[in-house]
Scaffold this motif. Structure first.
Motif, PDB file in Angstrom:
ATOM      1  N   ALA A   1     -14.936  -0.143  34.631  1.00 14.11           N
ATOM      2  CA  ALA A   1     -16.001  -0.652  33.586  1.00 14.11           C
ATOM      3  C   ALA A   1     -16.084  -2.290  33.672  1.00 14.11           C
ATOM      4  N   GLY A   2     -15.444  -2.727  34.551  1.00 14.51           N
ATOM      5  CA  GLY A   2     -15.650  -4.340  34.720  1.00 14.51           C
ATOM      6  C   GLY A   2     -14.689  -5.325  33.787  1.00 14.51           C
ATOM      7  N   PHE A   3     -13.859  -4.812  33.110  1.00 18.76           N
ATOM      8  CA  PHE A   3     -12.917  -5.598  32.258  1.00 18.76           C
ATOM      9  C   PHE A   3     -11.857  -6.407  33.381  1.00 18.76           C
ATOM     10  N   SER A   4     -11.510  -7.551  33.049  1.00 14.07           N
ATOM     11  CA  SER A   4     -10.901  -8.077  33.908  1.00 14.07           C
ATOM     12  C   SER A   4      -9.732  -8.980  33.330  1.00 14.07           C
ATOM     13  N   GLU A   5      -9.964  -9.173  31.862  1.00 14.87           N
ATOM     14  CA  GLU A   5      -9.062 -10.173  31.094  1.00 14.87           C
ATOM     15  C   GLU A   5      -8.524  -9.072  29.752  1.00 14.87           C
ATOM     16  N   LEU A   6      -7.436  -8.657  30.064  1.00 17.21           N
ATOM     17  CA  LEU A   6      -6.848  -7.391  28.969  1.00 17.21           C
ATOM     18  C   LEU A   6      -5.667  -7.680  28.295  1.00 17.21           C
ATOM     19  N   ILE A   7      -5.331  -7.073  27.109  1.00 12.90           N
ATOM     20  CA  ILE A   7      -3.942  -6.942  26.729  1.00 12.90           C
ATOM     21  C   ILE A   7      -3.733  -5.462  26.680  1.00 12.90           C
ATOM     22  N   ILE A   8      -2.901  -5.128  27.264  1.00 13.67           N
ATOM     23  CA  ILE A   8      -2.744  -3.563  27.486  1.00 13.67           C
ATOM     24  C   ILE A   8      -1.439  -3.034  26.911  1.00 13.67           C
ATOM     25  N   GLU A   9      -1.802  -2.199  25.715  1.00 12.68           N
ATOM     26  CA  GLU A   9      -0.789  -1.856  24.802  1.00 12.68           C
ATOM     27  C   GLU A   9      -0.603  -0.291  24.623  1.00 12.68           C
ATOM     28  N   ALA A  10       0.714  -0.027  24.305  1.00 13.08           N
ATOM     29  CA  ALA A  10       0.769   1.350  24.070  1.00 13.08           C
ATOM     30  C   ALA A  10       2.229   1.586  23.302  1.00 13.08           C
ATOM     31  N   ASP A  11       2.542   2.448  23.099  1.00  8.30           N
ATOM     32  CA  ASP A  11       3.715   3.153  22.139  1.00  8.30           C
ATOM     33  C   ASP A  11       4.939   3.344  22.902  1.00  8.30           C
ATOM     34  N   ASN A  12       4.971   3.325  24.336  1.00 10.06           N
ATOM     35  CA  ASN A  12       6.037   3.742  25.084  1.00 10.06           C
ATOM     36  C   ASN A  12       6.717   2.291  25.604  1.00 10.06           C
ATOM     37  N   VAL A  13       7.855   2.048  24.938  1.00  8.41           N
ATOM     38  CA  VAL A  13       8.665   0.978  25.484  1.00  8.41           C
ATOM     39  C   VAL A  13       8.971   0.859  26.872  1.00  8.41           C
ATOM     40  N   THR A  14       9.436   2.084  27.166  1.00 10.80           N
ATOM     41  CA  THR A  14      10.033   2.316  28.779  1.00 10.80           C
ATOM     42  C   THR A  14       8.940   1.995  29.756  1.00 10.80           C
ATOM     43  N   VAL A  15       7.847   2.663  29.505  1.00 11.11           N
ATOM     44  CA  VAL A  15       6.742   2.455  30.440  1.00 11.11           C
ATOM     45  C   VAL A  15       6.241   1.071  30.537  1.00 11.11           C
ATOM     46  N   MET A  16       6.255   0.547  29.325  1.00 13.88           N
ATOM     47  CA  MET A  16       5.331  -0.995  29.126  1.00 13.88           C
ATOM     48  C   MET A  16       6.317  -1.954  29.641  1.00 13.88           C
ATOM     49  N   SER A  17       7.629  -1.798  29.593  1.00 10.99           N
ATOM     50  CA  SER A  17       8.644  -2.434  30.046  1.00 10.99           C
ATOM     51  C   SER A  17       8.614  -2.634  31.611  1.00 10.99           C
ATOM     52  N   VAL A  18       8.524  -1.354  32.161  1.00 14.41           N
ATOM     53  CA  VAL A  18       8.634  -1.174  33.605  1.00 14.41           C
ATOM     54  C   VAL A  18       7.508  -1.906  34.433  1.00 14.41           C
ATOM     55  N   VAL A  19       6.322  -1.563  33.695  1.00 17.08           N
ATOM     56  CA  VAL A  19       5.102  -1.865  34.530  1.00 17.08           C
ATOM     57  C   VAL A  19       4.981  -3.511  34.267  1.00 17.08           C
ATOM     58  N   SER A  20       5.564  -4.026  33.313  1.00 16.73           N
ATOM     59  CA  SER A  20       5.581  -5.555  33.155  1.00 16.73           C
ATOM     60  C   SER A  20       6.528  -6.348  34.006  1.00 16.73           C
ATOM     61  N   SER A  21       7.654  -5.515  34.476  1.00 15.18           N
ATOM     62  CA  SER A  21       8.683  -6.101  35.127  1.00 15.18           C
ATOM     63  C   SER A  21       8.203  -6.560  36.489  1.00 15.18           C
ATOM     64  N   LEU A  22       9.138  -7.569  37.310  1.00 20.41           N
ATOM     65  CA  LEU A  22       8.844  -7.789  38.606  1.00 20.41           C
ATOM     66  C   LEU A  22       9.781  -7.081  39.522  1.00 20.41           C
ATOM     67  N   SER A  23      10.787  -6.500  39.051  1.00 22.49           N
ATOM     68  CA  SER A  23      11.745  -5.761  39.888  1.00 22.49           C
ATOM     69  C   SER A  23      11.065  -4.434  40.402  1.00 22.49           C
ATOM     70  N   PRO A  24      11.183  -4.092  41.524  1.00 22.18           N
ATOM     71  CA  PRO A  24      10.985  -3.009  42.098  1.00 22.18           C
ATOM     72  C   PRO A  24      11.526  -1.545  41.418  1.00 22.18           C
ATOM     73  N   ASN A  25      10.816  -0.633  41.222  1.00 24.15           N
ATOM     74  CA  ASN A  25      11.214   0.596  40.651  1.00 24.15           C
ATOM     75  C   ASN A  25      11.266   1.788  41.452  1.00 24.15           C
ATOM     76  N   TRP A  26      12.530   2.373  41.603  1.00 21.32           N
ATOM     77  CA  TRP A  26      12.832   3.336  42.641  1.00 21.32           C
ATOM     78  C   TRP A  26      12.818   4.707  42.010  1.00 21.32           C
TER      79      TRP A  26
END
Length: 331
Positions: free
Chosen positions: A281-306
């Motif tokens: 949709a063309g949005f490039s400056e975002l705050i991505i917010e959700a209620d699952n702490v696990t998912v949001m912490s993983v996607v914001s982490s720099l560590s690889p997830n196996w």
């Protein structure tokens, strides 16, 4: 046939032999690379329905990535040495307390969580009595021969059980409707209040039981992307909305999703779909917010997830890397 490559499946491998057992095939042969999805027709033709359903539930990356070994018993897919010590400790503990039933252990965890709640002691005691089903409901009084009629006096339709009076009754549901949004999602009928409490404690954190969720608009020129997912018997649902600092809705999405194994997989897939939607949709400056702490912490982490969901998380990170500005936040 003997390789263990199907998570959340008995034995983690194919259970039913097929007429193609002698065929030297690879998992890559089961993927339609034109759309980076499982080739459902081929899979259901080759495999037993039970195995086929498990295969198509395995999440695939939107990109072509290399295979990797994962440790299924840890959420990040890596084997830590301390895991071996933890298993040894659990085995020793089970050997000592083998006379204790699983039901007793479950109830002990409930009491432990109940006493940790940051609420007045009288509320804790009320919850404890409700879980033990010793509140003076009409059903309990009738069981003790104190009353004859156990019908709930307000609705005159159902027996007055603790769970019905506190949770299921329509007026009670009106009260819960003004509570935490995630509490509202814990709907359903429960025969006993203990079962309701156990279900809530499995879905909510201790803080979520005491706090309301308030949506806050983004600052400046940023946009906020909120997403969520729902799990159904035959699939999942994904919803997303993008709003600006003035709380105006800029774009919204509601689509059916694939069948998933658990809530984390549903939320991770929803995050990927929502971010794809925002990018297209063309949005490039975002705050991505959700209620699952696990998912949001993983996607914001720099560590690889196996983990088994690592390909989805990697897709999200690749999408986020293409944005000018992105912040991941959990509520």
């Amino acid at each position: 046939m003997e390789d263990k490559w199907i998570p959340n499946h008995p034995g983690n491998k194919i259970l039913f032999h097929t007429k193609y057992d002698e065929w030297e095939w690879g998992v890559s042969d089961l993927i339609d690379w034109r759309v980076n999805q499982w080739d459902r027709d081929k899979i259901f033709t080759i495999f037993h329905h039970f195995d086929a359903e498990a295969i198509i539930r395995i999440p695939l990356s939107r990109r072509q990535v290399e295979d990797r070994m994962v440790w299924m018993h840890c959420c990040n897919g890596k084997y830590p040495v301390k895991f071996g010590y933890r298993v040894a400790h659990m085995l020793a503990k089970d050997a000592i307390s083998k006379e204790e039933s699983s039901e007793q252990r479950t109830e002990n965890r409930v009491w432990s969580q109940l006493w940790k709640l940051r609420v007045p002691n009288k509320i804790k005691i009320f919850g404890w009595r409700a879980c033990l089903n010793i509140l003076p409901s009409k059903v309990n009084l009738a069981r003790r021969k104190i009353l004859i009629d156990a019908t709930f006096g307000v609705c005159q339709r159902f027996p007055e059980t603790v769970s019905h009076a506190i949770w299921s009754y329509s007026a009670a549901q009106d009260v819960w409707a003004s509570a935490n949004a995630r509490i509202q999602k814990c709907g359903g009928e429960f025969d006993e209040f203990l079962h309701l409490f156990q279900f809530m404690m499995s879905k909510l954190s201790l803080e979520e039981l005491a706090n309301f969720l308030n949506w806050k608009p983004p600052m400046g020129q940023l946009y906020k992307l909120n997403f969520d997912a729902a799990v159904f018997a035959n699939g999942s649902g994904i919803g997303a909305v993008i709003r600006n600092a003035a709380r105006d809705v800029m774009a919204a999405l509601s689509v059916r999703g694939a069948a998933v194994n658990d809530n984390e997989e549903a939320k991770a897939g929803a995050c990927r779909t929502a971010l794809e939607f925002a990018t297209n949709a063309g949005f490039s400056e975002l705050i991505i917010e959700a209620d699952n702490v696990t998912v949001m912490s993983v996607v914001s982490s720099l560590s690889p997830n196996w983990s088994r969901l690592g390909v989805i998380y990697d897709d999200v990170r690749c999408l986020a890397a293409g944005l000018r500005q992105v912040v991941f936040s959990s509520i």
